[in-house]
Design a protein around this motif. Structure first.
Motif, PDB file in Angstrom:
ATOM      1  N   SER A  23      75.307  24.595   9.974  1.00 20.52           N
ATOM      2  CA  SER A  23      73.976  24.270  10.502  1.00 20.52           C
ATOM      3  C   SER A  23      73.991  22.905  11.192  1.00 20.52           C
ATOM      4  O   SER A  23      73.310  22.704  12.195  1.00 20.52           O
ATOM      5  N   ARG A  26      75.372  23.492  14.625  1.00 18.44           N
ATOM      6  CA  ARG A  26      74.343  24.108  15.490  1.00 18.44           C
ATOM      7  C   ARG A  26      73.359  23.055  15.989  1.00 18.44           C
ATOM      8  O   ARG A  26      73.040  23.010  17.176  1.00 18.44           O
ATOM      9  N   ARG A  27      72.862  22.207  15.088  1.00 21.62           N
ATOM     10  CA  ARG A  27      71.908  21.158  15.482  1.00 21.62           C
ATOM     11  C   ARG A  27      72.522  20.207  16.501  1.00 21.62           C
ATOM     12  O   ARG A  27      71.869  19.825  17.478  1.00 21.62           O
ATOM     13  N   TRP A  28      73.754  19.813  16.269  1.00 15.63           N
ATOM     14  CA  TRP A  28      74.465  18.914  17.172  1.00 15.63           C
ATOM     15  C   TRP A  28      74.549  19.530  18.567  1.00 15.63           C
ATOM     16  O   TRP A  28      74.257  18.877  19.563  1.00 15.63           O
ATOM     17  N   THR A  29      74.914  20.796  18.628  1.00  8.86           N
ATOM     18  CA  THR A  29      75.015  21.502  19.907  1.00  8.86           C
ATOM     19  C   THR A  29      73.650  21.596  20.577  1.00  8.86           C
ATOM     20  O   THR A  29      73.504  21.329  21.772  1.00  8.86           O
ATOM     21  N   ARG A  30      72.638  21.956  19.803  1.00 12.38           N
ATOM     22  CA  ARG A  30      71.269  22.076  20.336  1.00 12.38           C
ATOM     23  C   ARG A  30      70.775  20.738  20.872  1.00 12.38           C
ATOM     24  O   ARG A  30      70.158  20.673  21.934  1.00 12.38           O
ATOM     25  N   ASP A  31      71.069  19.667  20.166  1.00 13.90           N
ATOM     26  CA  ASP A  31      70.626  18.333  20.615  1.00 13.90           C
ATOM     27  C   ASP A  31      71.278  17.947  21.941  1.00 13.90           C
ATOM     28  O   ASP A  31      70.621  17.401  22.826  1.00 13.90           O
ATOM     29  N   ARG A  34      69.870  20.400  24.863  1.00  7.49           N
ATOM     30  CA  ARG A  34      68.440  20.701  24.734  1.00  7.49           C
ATOM     31  C   ARG A  34      67.759  21.119  26.032  1.00  7.49           C
ATOM     32  O   ARG A  34      66.808  21.873  25.999  1.00  7.49           O
ATOM     33  N   ALA A  39      71.559  26.839  26.066  1.00  8.83           N
ATOM     34  CA  ALA A  39      71.612  26.175  24.760  1.00  8.83           C
ATOM     35  C   ALA A  39      71.639  27.169  23.603  1.00  8.83           C
ATOM     36  O   ALA A  39      72.410  26.995  22.658  1.00  8.83           O
ATOM     37  N   GLU A  40      70.809  28.204  23.655  1.00 10.51           N
ATOM     38  CA  GLU A  40      70.779  29.175  22.547  1.00 10.51           C
ATOM     39  C   GLU A  40      72.093  29.930  22.433  1.00 10.51           C
ATOM     40  O   GLU A  40      72.593  30.158  21.328  1.00 10.51           O
ATOM     41  N   GLU A  43      74.641  27.551  20.973  1.00 10.54           N
ATOM     42  CA  GLU A  43      74.373  27.337  19.548  1.00 10.54           C
ATOM     43  C   GLU A  43      74.912  28.505  18.713  1.00 10.54           C
ATOM     44  O   GLU A  43      75.530  28.307  17.664  1.00 10.54           O
ATOM     45  N   SER A  47      78.017  28.338  16.014  1.00 11.12           N
ATOM     46  CA  SER A  47      77.771  28.818  14.659  1.00 11.12           C
ATOM     47  C   SER A  47      78.853  29.809  14.226  1.00 11.12           C
ATOM     48  O   SER A  47      79.424  29.690  13.139  1.00 11.12           O
TER      49      SER A  47
END
Length: 142
Positions: A23, A26-31, A34, A39-40, A43, A47
């Motif tokens: 997780s 995933r957050r790091w990639t999303r940030d 963004r 992005a999705e 992510e 994952s």
């Protein structure tokens, strides 16, 4: 432009081989991505690749880790996960039936990404998934 100048931006993150680190990846990639329409997809790819490293290699063992690299240019987003090795074979895209509980992650990544590469890396393996910024899934122009 000078031949040694790159317009790509590159980030790296090393995570301990704990399941909760997926997780974080995933957050790091999303940030980082963004504002990207990819992005999705990125992510989801991170994952799957991170979870595979933890589940199927020495990355998930005590004191194991996995490394993520994210490179972004005007043409491509490249996502790489390097594991700690410990398996006798390289990751491979499997063709599992829909009832299988394992073995479908890398196949799913290959459907989302425009290209997937697997290579040996310091005793482990690196899986790189590329998303072409000017193309949709399957390589078709957006």
């Amino acid at each position: 432009m000078h031949e040694y100048t790159s317009t790509a931006r590159v980030w790296g993150l090393t995570c301990p081989g704990f399941p909760e680190e997926v997780s974080r990846a995933r957050r790091w990639t999303r940030d980082i991505l963004r504002d990207s329409p990819l992005a999705e997809d990125a992510e989801l790819i991170v994952s799957e690749l991170s979870a595979n490293a933890i589940l199927h290699t020495a990355s998930g063992k005590e004191s194991g880790s996995f490394h993520l690299a994210l490179a972004v240019s005007s043409q491509v987003i490249a996502l790489s996960v390097t594991d700690d090795g410990g398996t006798g074979s390289a990751p491979a895209i499997g063709h599992q039936d829909q009832e299988a509980e394992h073995g479908r992650g890398l196949g799913m990544v290959s459907v989302i990404a425009h290209r997937v590469l697997v290579h040996d890396s310091d005793g482990g393996h690196t899986v790189t998934a590329e998303l072409f910024t000017g193309a949709c899934r399957g390589g078709h122009p957006c």
